[in-house]
Write a protein that holds these residues in place. Structure first.
Motif, PDB file in Angstrom:
ATOM      1  N   ILE A 302       0.880  -1.372  -0.047  1.00  0.00           N
ATOM      2  CA  ILE A 302      -0.061   0.044   0.099  1.00  0.00           C
ATOM      3  C   ILE A 302       0.859   1.261   0.088  1.00  0.00           C
ATOM      4  CG2 ILE A 302      -1.664   1.355   1.215  1.00  0.00           C
ATOM      5  CD1 ILE A 302      -2.607  -1.232   2.564  1.00  0.00           C
ATOM      6  N   LEU A 304      -0.046   5.315  -0.464  1.00  0.00           N
ATOM      7  CA  LEU A 304      -1.108   6.415  -0.736  1.00  0.00           C
ATOM      8  C   LEU A 304      -0.325   7.836  -0.551  1.00  0.00           C
ATOM      9  CD1 LEU A 304      -3.971   4.997   1.333  1.00  0.00           C
ATOM     10  CD2 LEU A 304      -3.515   4.558  -0.904  1.00  0.00           C
ATOM     11  N   THR A 352      -9.046   0.233   0.634  1.00  0.00           N
ATOM     12  CA  THR A 352      -8.896  -0.806   0.232  1.00  0.00           C
ATOM     13  C   THR A 352     -10.294  -1.500  -0.345  1.00  0.00           C
ATOM     14  OG1 THR A 352      -7.175  -1.328   1.973  1.00  0.00           O
ATOM     15  CG2 THR A 352      -8.183  -3.206   1.006  1.00  0.00           C
ATOM     16  N   ALA A 355     -10.892   0.483  -3.547  1.00  0.00           N
ATOM     17  CA  ALA A 355     -10.038   0.089  -4.626  1.00  0.00           C
ATOM     18  C   ALA A 355     -10.393  -1.346  -5.322  1.00  0.00           C
ATOM     19  CB  ALA A 355      -8.546  -0.130  -4.437  1.00  0.00           C
ATOM     20  N   SER A 367      -0.195   6.363  -6.759  1.00  0.00           N
ATOM     21  CA  SER A 367      -0.608   5.649  -5.461  1.00  0.00           C
ATOM     22  C   SER A 367      -0.729   4.110  -5.839  1.00  0.00           C
ATOM     23  CB  SER A 367      -1.879   6.226  -5.058  1.00  0.00           C
ATOM     24  OG  SER A 367      -1.678   7.569  -4.533  1.00  0.00           O
ATOM     25  N   MET A 369      -2.340   0.186  -4.358  1.00  0.00           N
ATOM     26  CA  MET A 369      -3.003  -0.531  -3.459  1.00  0.00           C
ATOM     27  C   MET A 369      -3.059  -2.026  -3.559  1.00  0.00           C
ATOM     28  SD  MET A 369      -4.622   1.271  -1.135  1.00  0.00           S
ATOM     29  CE  MET A 369      -5.688  -0.018  -0.466  1.00  0.00           C
TER      30      MET A 369
END
Length: 786
Positions: A302, A304, A352, A355, A367, A369
């Motif tokens: 991850i 962000l 999460t 996405a 970014s 995920m």
């Protein structure tokens, strides 16, 4: 995904926001059914679909998705032989029209060569039922009435109705206008009872009228009587109305049969339109929250960048950077209450779910995920009186359930882990639980108040501390997440700011262990260093941008100079060629005159002398621009190249400067911002720059700020603007700039006129002009300095 996880992470609220962007009830229904997928390939495909929709919306602004109805029940009823109502048929034709519009819209996009594979596939599945659409529109009006033109018989019957109604009204009007009859009537009007024309008659005059009584008033004083003279007409009216209804039923049945024949195609169109509406609802929601497409991975990573919680108002939300799953798989967030720890926890969990639902995220581009098999969340105080569970017990029930299911492809969120019991035991439990989840390979974010977990973050590989920043000056959190820095309690600072006695605070510090003091001091030092690093980074970024702008401007001026020089050379060559051509013509005339004189024996000039004179004239003519590359290349062979020489790369037809010789017969050449290796035979020598005295970059009032090549005065007051112009010209002179630009805009012209008058009278300015169209036109003044 567990229903409890979806609830505590407020996934339903995001779906409520998304639902508002659906254009039809079908799209809204699809949103309500939306759940995150755990399949990586499916999640990637959903993200690509949303990105395609967002791209189309960005380019076109909107999509024709109006007029879509859920006509599935109507199509299914038509298949089993039911007769559809006019309004149901209108809904079908509206949906068919929407199918035609969206198919045309997609075809237009394909003609523009847009890459829209998903929409193209949907378009190919849409059926164009133009004949059925036309037939329904021909028979049914916009308000749901069957039109007269639906059939010749219906048109004839309705004409008969109008004629009969006119005759009935005419007869009754003769009665109510009769002087003798008016005293018998309650009111001189014609009304309808039981679909028959009647007149209101007073009770006492009942015997004076023949015919039938159809109704009476509430008081009984008025009777609604159908006179005998219109009974036959009313009978004909009723018969005609019945025939009309039968014809309307026949038309509706015929249309319903045609719908039944195309029912499967209609149902397929509904499915496709639902998917398209749902797809553009996600794209529109992305625009609303200023979202971008995250890069998905199946490695639990991850990242962000400037993430903003979509449920917090734009003017309140604080963007944060979050990273998890590469250098560390567990984050322990410490810090005071109301600082934003739980918001950060929910942010990662909600992103999460979004996405994996195909929704773009309100983050910066770049970014990433991870796609997880499960997201587990123990968030909030769920104390249960009915089950006699304390806060600690309710948390433990959830944690026990999570530990039964968690694996290496899970994301686990713990809020206030170990809270609600003895601090020492709670901290020990929290550490043990985190160790167990870490051992299973899951990604973990946990919040806590326990200071023991600050040391845990330092002592465990793969675990990192984090905190939410607290401003002691304002006694309020900044909601900014600090990765790598554990949180401080700030109790002493807050108490001091609130006015607690200094002696009391100092006495309290004596009760804190030396180790705790060292940890707090270390955290304070980390925070100070972080702030200083951020400030230095910001200043360095500003300097870098200024340098880039200066570099671009210098490049532009160099290119412009070279172009002007080439034009001047070309103009000079053309002028010289014209002069020589004129001289040749004059010489030819002289030779012709000499020949004439020779023939007339006025002169004794020999032919070989004439030929020799002509050759001398032709030899004087220069070889102009017929093979410029060859001539310059020839000159280049005679000129030895040196670093710094201006050359032309023949294969690219571009000018550049030599940096250094990198081998036998090969040079490194700078062309704009690009460096490349070029063979010497592919180079033309142009010129060698003369050494010039370099001037230092100008500084403004002793600061390190570089002077820019342009001054923007837009929005300035007249007097302030002229003061800025005066100072800017002085700074530009110190910097040694040959030319600068002053942006004043067009506006009313007052500022532009003032700037022009000032610079024209300045002693250090050589030339003044307005900008070219590409430079800003009359909104910019270009000045050349002495």
């Amino acid at each position: 995904m567990l229903a409890r996880t979806l609830k505590v992470l407020e996934y339903g609220k995001v779906k409520e926001q998304l639902e508002k962007h659906a254009s039809s009830s079908l799209g809204k229904e699809k949103v309500q059914q939306l759940l995150p997928t755990t399949n990586f390939e499916e999640a990637v495909e959903w993200q690509e679909m949303t990105d395609e929709a967002a791209t189309v919306l960005r380019l076109k602004g909107n999509v024709p998705l109006g007029g879509i109805y859920d006509v599935r029940p109507y199509a299914k009823r038509a298949k089993i032989g039911s007769v559809l109502s006019p309004h149901e048929l209108l809904s079908i034709t509206s949906t068919l029209y929407a199918s035609r519009q969206i198919k045309k819209f997609i075809e237009d996009l394909l003609e523009e060569e847009l890459d829209i594979p998903f929409l193209q596939a949907y378009s190919e599945r849409l059926f164009l039922l133009i004949e059925l659409e036309r037939k329904i529109n021909f028979c049914i009006g916009d308000n749901g009435e069957v039109l007269d033109g639906a059939s010749e018989k219906l048109k004839s019957l309705r004409n008969q109705l109008k004629t009969l109604e006119s005759r009935a009204r005419e007869k009754l009007e003769n009665i109510i206008r009769s002087t003798s009859m008016q005293k018998m009537l309650s009111d001189a009007i014609i009304t309808i009872r039981n679909e028959r024309f009647v007149i209101p008659v007073k009770q006492e005059y009942r015997a004076s009228f023949g015919g039938m009584v159809h109704d009476q008033s509430a008081s009984g004083a008025t009777l609604f009587i159908e006179p005998q003279s219109v009974v036959d007409i009313n009978n004909s009216l009723n018969e005609t109305r019945l025939k009309e209804r039968q014809e309307v039923e026949r038309i509706l049945a015929e249309l319903s049969n045609q719908v039944a024949e195309e029912a499967d195609s209609i149902l397929e169109n509904v499915v496709v339109l639902t998917e398209i509406d749902f797809m553009f609802a996600k794209g529109s929601y992305s625009q609303k929250i200023k979202a971008s497409k995250p890069n998905l991975n199946n490695k639990g990573y991850i990242k962000l960048l400037k993430a903003r919680h979509p449920l917090i108002p734009k003017d309140e939300v604080v963007p944060n950077d979050v990273e998890l799953g590469r250098d560390f798989t567990s984050i322990v967030i410490t810090g005071p209450n109301t600082g934003g720890k739980t918001v950060t926890l929910k942010l990662v969990g909600l992103f999460t779910l979004m996405a994996q639902s195909g929704l773009q995220l309100p983050v910066l581009d770049g970014s990433e995920m991870g796609v997880f098999d499960a997201v587990y969340a123990d968030i909030g105080d769920e104390q249960s009186i009915e089950q006699s569970l304390s806060t600690f017990s309710s948390h433990m029930v959830n944690i026990v359930d999570i530990l039964k299911k968690v694996d290496g492809n899970s994301l686990v969120l713990f809020d206030e882990l170990g809270a609600g019991t003895d601090p020492q035991e709670g901290a020990a439990l929290a550490i043990s639980i985190l160790d167990e989840v870490y051992r299973r390979g899951a990604r973990v974010i946990a919040t806590t108040h326990y200071p023991e977990l600050k040391a845990y973050g330092y002592n465990r590989k793969g675990v990192i501390n984090a905190s939410v920043e607290f401003d002691v000056e304002t006694l309020s959190p900044t909601y900014k997440l600090l990765i790598g820095v554990p949180g401080r309690s700030n109790a002493f600072e807050i108490s001091k700011r609130l006015g607690l006695n200094h002696d009391v605070i100092e006495n309290a510090k004596l009760h804190i262990s030396a180790e705790s003091n060292q940890v707090e001091n270390m955290i304070a030092s980390l925070e100070d260093n972080r702030r200083k690093a951020e400030k230095d980074l910001e200043e360095a970024e500003i300097t870098r941008k200024d340098a880039e702008e200066l570099h671009k401007e210098l490049q532009r001026q160099i290119i412009e100079f070279n172009e002007k020089r080439e034009k001047m050379f070309e103009k000079a060559e053309q002028k010289a060629a014209a002069s020589i051509e004129k001289a040749k013509q004059e010489a030819e005339e002289i030779i012709r005159d000499l020949r004439k004189m020779q023939k007339q024996q006025y002169a004794t000039i020999k032919d070989h002398e004439l030929i020799e004179a002509r050759k001398r004239l032709e030899g004087a003519t220069p070889q102009l621009a017929t093979n410029k590359q060859a001539s310059v290349a020839k000159a280049a062979t005679k000129q030895k190249l040196h670093p710094g020489d201006e050359v032309k790369v023949l294969s690219l037809d571009q000018k550049g400067h030599l940096i250094e010789q990198v081998g036998s017969g090969e040079w490194q050449v700078q062309i704009g911002i690009m460096k490349m290796k070029v063979k010497e035979k592919n180079l033309e020598y142009i010129s060698r720059p003369k050494p010039v005295e370099t001037k230092p970059l100008a500084t403004i009032r002793g600061t390190d700020s570089h002077v820019k090549l342009e001054l923007d005065l837009r929005g300035e007051r007249y007097e302030d603007a002229l003061l800025r112009v005066e100072k800017y010209i002085d700074d530009a002179l110190l910097a040694g700039y040959p030319r600068v630009s002053i942006i004043h805009g067009k506006g009313t012209g007052a500022l532009r006129k003032g700037v022009q008058e000032y610079v024209k009278n300045h002693r250090s300015i050589k030339k003044v002009r307005y900008g070219e169209a590409s430079e800003g036109g009359t909104g910019v003044t270009i000045i050349e300095l002495k």
